[in-house]
Design a protein around this motif. Sequence first.
Motif, short mmCIF file in Angstrom:
data_model
loop_
_atom_site.label_atom_id
_atom_site.label_comp_id
_atom_site.label_asym_id
_atom_site.label_seq_id
_atom_site.Cartn_x
_atom_site.Cartn_y
_atom_site.Cartn_z
N ILE B 258 0.85 -1.20 0.00
CA ILE B 258 0.00 0.00 0.00
C ILE B 258 0.88 1.25 0.00
O ILE B 258 0.69 2.16 -0.80
CB ILE B 258 -0.97 0.01 1.21
N ILE B 259 1.88 1.24 0.89
CA ILE B 259 2.79 2.38 0.94
C ILE B 259 3.50 2.54 -0.40
O ILE B 259 3.50 3.61 -1.01
CB ILE B 259 3.84 2.19 2.05
N PHE B 261 2.82 1.33 -3.34
CA PHE B 261 1.96 1.63 -4.49
C PHE B 261 1.48 3.07 -4.46
O PHE B 261 1.36 3.72 -5.50
CB PHE B 261 0.77 0.67 -4.53
N SER B 262 1.20 3.60 -3.27
CA SER B 262 0.73 4.97 -3.26
C SER B 262 1.85 5.92 -3.65
O SER B 262 1.62 6.91 -4.33
CB SER B 262 0.11 5.35 -1.91
N ALA B 265 2.13 5.63 -7.32
CA ALA B 265 1.04 6.34 -7.98
C ALA B 265 1.33 7.83 -8.05
O ALA B 265 1.11 8.48 -9.06
CB ALA B 265 -0.27 6.09 -7.23
N PHE B 266 1.86 8.35 -6.94
CA PHE B 266 2.22 9.77 -6.90
C PHE B 266 3.30 10.08 -7.94
O PHE B 266 3.18 11.04 -8.71
CB PHE B 266 2.69 10.13 -5.49
N ILE B 354 -5.28 -0.65 -10.71
CA ILE B 354 -4.80 0.53 -9.97
C ILE B 354 -3.88 1.35 -10.87
O ILE B 354 -4.03 2.57 -11.00
CB ILE B 354 -4.08 0.12 -8.67
N VAL B 358 -4.77 5.15 -12.12
CA VAL B 358 -3.92 6.27 -11.72
C VAL B 358 -3.35 6.95 -12.97
O VAL B 358 -3.37 8.17 -13.09
CB VAL B 358 -2.78 5.80 -10.80
N LEU B 421 2.99 16.17 -1.02
CA LEU B 421 3.06 14.77 -1.43
C LEU B 421 4.50 14.29 -1.47
O LEU B 421 4.79 13.15 -1.10
CB LEU B 421 2.39 14.58 -2.80
#
Lengths: 246, 773
Positions: B258-259, B261-262, B265-266, B354, B358, B421
Amino acid sequence: MTGNRQRHSPLDEGVVFHVHGVTKTYQMGEVEVHALRGVDLDLYQGEFTVLLGASGSGKSTLLNILGGLDTPTDGHVLYGDQDLTRASETELTQYRRYHVGFVFQFYNLIPSLTARENIAVVTEISNTPMQPEDALHLVGLTKRMNHFPAQLSGGEQQRVAIARAIAKNPDVLLCDEPTGALDSKTGIVVLEALQHVNQELGTTTAVITHNADIAQMADRVIHLADGKISQVDTNDTKLSPHELSW
Amino acid sequence: MRVQALAIAMVIVSGVGIFIMSLSTLDSLFETRENYYRNHHFAHVFASLKRAPLSLIKRIEEIPGVDKVETRVVAYVNIDVEGFNDPVSGHLLSLPSKSAGQLNQIFLRKGRLLEAGRDNEVLLSDEFAIAHGLQAGDKIRATINGRRKALTVVGFALSPEYIYQIAPGAMFPDHKRYSVLWMSRKPLASAYDMDGAFNNVSLTLIKNSNEQDVIDRLDALLKPYGGVGAYARKDQLSNRFLSEELKQQQTIATIFPIIFFSVAAFLLNVVISRLISLEREQIATLKAFGYSEFSVGLHYTKLVLMITAIGVLAGTGVGVWMGKGMSNIYMELYSLPFMIYVLKPQVILAAATISMTVASLGTLYAVRTAARLPPAQAMRPETPTVYHATIVERLGLQRWFSQPTRMILRHIERRPVKSLLTTLGISMACGTMMIGGFQEGAIDHMVDVQYRMSQRGDLIANFTEPTSFRSLYSLRNLPGVEHAEGFRHVPAKLQFEHRSYRTTVQGIQPRGDLMRLLDTKLKVIDIPQQGIILTDYLAELLHIKTGDMLSIEVLEGSRPTVHVQVVGTTKQYLGVNGYMQREALNKLLKEGDAISGAFLNVDEQYQRDVYSKLKGMPRIAGVVEHSSAIKAFYDTLAETILFFTFITTLLGGSIAFGVVYNSMRIALSERNRELASLRVLGFERSEVAYILLGEMGLLTLIAIPLGMLIGYGLSAYMAFKFDTDLYRIPLVLGLNVYAFAATVVIASSIISAIMIWRNLAHLDMVAVLKTKE
């Protein structure tokens, strides 16, 4: 061909730049471009020179070499007794930092700094700068001091750029198409600022342009074509900018 | 364009790779366990008893819901391995000849099965054999019911019943000092007077049968034969440890992707925005030709999705490769006989969805921004961005800042979301790395509290059965024994209201030195003469408070049920127990001065002698040595932790690097003109670098304390998730953990900075003067 083609030694009185046999060749894709094909030229102290030529004539390349932004393929450029063609990157940086003021066609102001700060960014690293406020006064922008570039018109931005260039008290002011992005009315205001500086401070000024009208305000006009100096004219009577029109 | 496309693909490859690696590894572990249990007929219900005739099997089989039943003879023995002097205990199980058993079937790793009629053959657990470098054909000795017997090792096996092999009374696996052994039933039965009888039974259930009902009926059947209470698979020790481990893996395998991938994504968004803004003129041209904003958006979305698809494909490949590697590491770690690698289509689908979402959203947003301008304006030089003086400057601090510093501050404030971010991304990297260190520190603290503050004896000697207190004197009189304290352990079912828990009640010496109870502040507490003290976690499990009456069903002897008042709780990280004064417990059991074993302090010089003396004592069932158990535990743990720390450091480092490098790379490309202009004006490379790197440096410096907070939060979350009755992980974060995370983040930033520094050398001063951006 008339004018000033005889050789000067670096120590000749009044000579700021001595350019000798400069050629510049570079690769553009698969084509070899000969931007300069043997240029000899002297620029004098306090002189207002216009380098005139069509696009592709090599005038920008010559100005870049004079400004220490580029090095020639062959030949020599002496600034006082410093050979710019042999200078290291650090030396060229020092040279630009302490001796040269630049004015660009697209102003190249720092958008995140106000007019005053755009000048301060240069004066902070100079030896004998004037106050940013004084520089802005010289170009008539005292009132716009705290405006960001986004809040200034094109002409105003260019005048800030001129103020920035002169604020370090440079020995030489190099201007690359300073009116290129401006309408004629605004362009004249900018040219007035340049002339004012040249007369007030006695800064050696070289302006490159493809606009022949501007040449009328110069002490000397150097015509470039096809990488060579094709002609040098001396104006016995200079026009002031407001007398110009294009 | 190629560089940007590559950057997008790389970000996706790493995001998808980590995602698929984590989730497929987890799925593989679960699938492998299921498969192992199923194919090796791992039992559903287990029970131990004193002795029952084989004729009882029929009645067990008749319990409704029971499928298969297998009885065994089981014994605890002491083992001698040549050249190894430490006490080694073993759990000896009977196994039919030429068979892997009916239930709880073994997996023969090497050698052969037991032959009928050869009474001295034995199979050893594979880990024990590896720990001692034993080969098939080697001989070991075992003290079986007081008699030393030479045994020939014929093979090495794994069992679904002993994936975790932990000696009774120990908290950690120690493969050098504890082993499971399998032996033919006949010699084992005759040694323990179990001919025609059994003392252990396992059974499987028919689908949808009532497990609790079977357990209750089995308990009733076995009670006259000294049954100590049947239990289900979920309470089987090895399975419980493995389940807890897998639960932890699940937490980790969800947090990390999760970390990561986020952050990916950013980054994806950042890179795509840059790609589109470079295409600004083309977009304007297309619009000038009459293309709608939508069709332009569609065009770029297709382009980005194509790159994304390639990234997802490559990322899946990378993820599968890493997942297989990880699975194999776990196979080794958990001593699984095989590993079934599982890649569920929905995992790939999720990763692809995902990424694509994104990427599409990022593209559409960027295209919209680029296409909003009328074509003519878009083809003119971009008007300078609007900036303002920052808050800090407006507070009157302005005069302290040089122009380059003002540029940094204003640039950060100009794009607050992006700055935020970026900071968050770096913080995540910092936080991620703290998890590795947290585990290490927490375990140190656990061991310290458990073995240096609470259980302080060098050895625990367990008797084969409760013995007179006088036996303690024979232990005290052994040369080298400095101090001995007897204890009484009783298996029991503790009940409060409708909640119950099976554990042991320990009767210990009041104001003892070798076994002390600690309160939450780790201060020693006295056990009062009456009443019971519970491990704090057990009190929570039972929802019982000090002053309440606890019902204790003793699972030994006459199996009385008694009621005792809870007089306090004690802080313990390992296991859950009830504690009473030994004499009080004896009284409760209506027995004399009996002890189950003793804690011993031994002069180091005499340790070997004490071991061999203890080995020779027939009533000693086994000896647990703390220091070697801790050392063995650390040896195993060190590998795991090292690996885990390596992974988190790699992840954290690459996140930090990915965020910092990409942000700077893009900042460089966006501000190329500005920086080159400054170079023209006579700024040195270092001065220009200050503006670019200073911004990132400032964000990094803000990100580190924020990351430490995140790391603390993540650790607290994990500690909370990991809390079980087997162990509780304390939230202990040493300064070194913070320092390490900060160091890696700073190092990653410095590496990125060095790479950017080299790029700065190639700023094209001439080009920038001629271009209008």
